[in-house]
Design an enzyme around this catalytic site. Structure first.
Site, PDB file in Angstrom:
ATOM      1  N   ASP A 120      42.568  40.027  41.866  1.00 48.15           N
ATOM      2  CA  ASP A 120      42.645  38.978  42.881  1.00 48.15           C
ATOM      3  C   ASP A 120      43.391  39.531  44.104  1.00 48.15           C
ATOM      4  O   ASP A 120      43.063  40.613  44.584  1.00 48.15           O
ATOM      5  CB  ASP A 120      43.292  37.728  42.261  1.00 48.15           C
ATOM      6  CG  ASP A 120      43.359  36.523  43.175  1.00 48.15           C
ATOM      7  OD1 ASP A 120      42.350  35.834  43.339  1.00 48.15           O
ATOM      8  OD2 ASP A 120      44.455  36.278  43.739  1.00 48.15           O
ATOM      9  N   HIS A 354      36.867  34.174  36.967  1.00 46.96           N
ATOM     10  CA  HIS A 354      37.828  34.849  37.840  1.00 46.96           C
ATOM     11  C   HIS A 354      38.977  35.495  37.081  1.00 46.96           C
ATOM     12  O   HIS A 354      39.541  36.487  37.519  1.00 46.96           O
ATOM     13  CB  HIS A 354      38.379  33.850  38.855  1.00 46.96           C
ATOM     14  CG  HIS A 354      39.206  34.486  39.921  1.00 46.96           C
ATOM     15  ND1 HIS A 354      38.684  35.378  40.835  1.00 46.96           N
ATOM     16  CD2 HIS A 354      40.536  34.394  40.217  1.00 46.96           C
ATOM     17  CE1 HIS A 354      39.647  35.790  41.647  1.00 46.96           C
ATOM     18  NE2 HIS A 354      40.773  35.215  41.295  1.00 46.96           N
TER      19      HIS A 354
END
Length: 378
Positions: A120, A354
């Site tokens: 991320d 994610h």
């Protein structure tokens, strides 16, 4: 906050401790494996912690590595940073975050690491580490957030070219929308999440759920361009409804009790670690990173590296159900074809969204070890 105790992770083989005087920080780190072995530095994203690596650290250590994962500036049990919205943003700019990483390694007595692995927003830090100091960071693994390269340096006389206002265009769509990064840059964002009406624990449960492979509507694909109409194809957690804050945005997709009980990658006890840390710190430390990006305040200094690419061996790993891969149109292609000169693979892992290293830790570990074995370091 300086007298915080080490974190009880509940994971065999992971140690928690503090390292003093790291670029003004008292840095909290998790470690696995034996010091003196080849080192891997793992950098988390938002809204996460060093704890986010708990499912891959023991296996990487068992493969012969000394694994180090810090709570980055603005997060967890690392202290020495300010959460003042009106305070100085400069400590949170990308090159200073890379300096934090270099400082940590120096404090550990390390001249280099076998790889820096970033997830991320941590992938952005990892990318800059590898670009600026390839002598220290011998390989780089980027996860869930492509690195599209260094901002270009304008050449010759420049006349201002008006750019379309993407935010105005989003706001005037039939379903009015706004970009989450600019929402995260607003003053109310921290309190709206930390003091979410449904409670912080429930907010985080819904947020982690909708960005995972568990949320059935996640079916990511490439977008045709940076237009309001194209961006509107992204889910609401990326391109939010104009009148909602993030807690309200994700609340309707809160999983039911049965789904929560069945969640093996983030059971309630593990989610409670995140909720406990963010209840204490709030989110503003991480949100400062977004404000550095959306304000453009520090782009000029990164332009010093215009034309440079990441020249150490690189790999990209993400979840097949992760919209983060495509949220910036063209970023994956620029990473693969321009930003990384030695890109050895782009892997989209089935059954993960994610939070790929938490959702599918065994496959992430396999891909990382495969990359380390196949690539000679810089």
């Amino acid at each position: 906050m300086s007298d915080l105790p080490p974190l009880e992770t509940g994971v065999t083989g992971i140690r928690s401790r503090f390292v003093e005087d790291i670029n003004g920080l008292r840095m909290h780190v998790l470690e696995a494996g034996t010091a003196g072995r080849p080192c891997l530095l793992l950098l988390h994203g938002f809204p996460e912690l060093a704890y986010s690596w708990r499912k891959v650290m023991p296996a990487l250590a068992a493969a012969g590595y000394h694994v180090v994962a810090p709570d980055q500036r603005g997060y967890g049990r690392t202290t020495g940073w300010s959460a003042d919205y009106d305070g100085d943003l400069a400590p949170f700019r990308m090159l200073n975050l890379a300096r934090d990483a270099v400082g940590l390694l120096a404090a550990l007595g390390l001249r280099s690491v076998e790889a820096v692995v970033g997830h991320d927003f941590g992938a952005s830090v990892a990318a800059w580490c590898a670009l600026v100091r390839p002598d220290i960071f011998r390989r780089v693994a980027l996860m869930s957030a492509p690195f599209a390269g260094v901002p270009p340096l304008p050449l010759g006389p420049q006349k201002p070219v008006p750019k379309p206002d993407i935010h105005a265009a989003l706001a005037t769509l039939p379903r009015p929308r706004k970009h989450y990064q600019w929402y995260y840059s607003t003053r109310p964002a921290n309190a709206e999440m930390q003091q979410a009406p449904q409670g912080l624990h429930a907010f985080l449960r819904a947020y982690y759920h909708v960005k995972s492979a568990d949320w059935a509507p996640n079916a990511p694909h490439r977008l045709p361009g940076w237009t309001a109409e194209a961006l509107a194809e992204l889910p609401g957690y990326y391109i939010m409804d104009l009148g909602l804050d993030m807690a309200a945005q994700v609340a309707p997709d809160m999983p039911d009790a049965a789904a929560i009980a069945a969640n093996a990658w983030l059971p309630e006890a593990e989610l409670a670690v995140y909720a406990g840390e963010y209840a204490r710190t709030g989110f503003q430390g991480g949100l400062q990173w977004y404000r550095c990006r959306t304000s453009g305040l520090f782009e000029a200094e990164t332009q010093l590296f215009a034309g440079r690419s990441i020249d150490v061996p690189a790999v990209f790993v993400s979840g097949a159900s992760d919209w983060g891969v495509y949220q910036t149109p063209g970023a994956v292609e620029r990473m693969r074809d321009e930003a990384c000169s030695r890109m050895l693979g782009c892997h989209l892992i089935p059954g993960a969204g994610h939070w790929v290293q938490q959702e599918q830790p065994a496959e992430v570990t396999r891909r990382l070890l495969e990359f380390l074995a196949a690539s000679p370091g810089a």
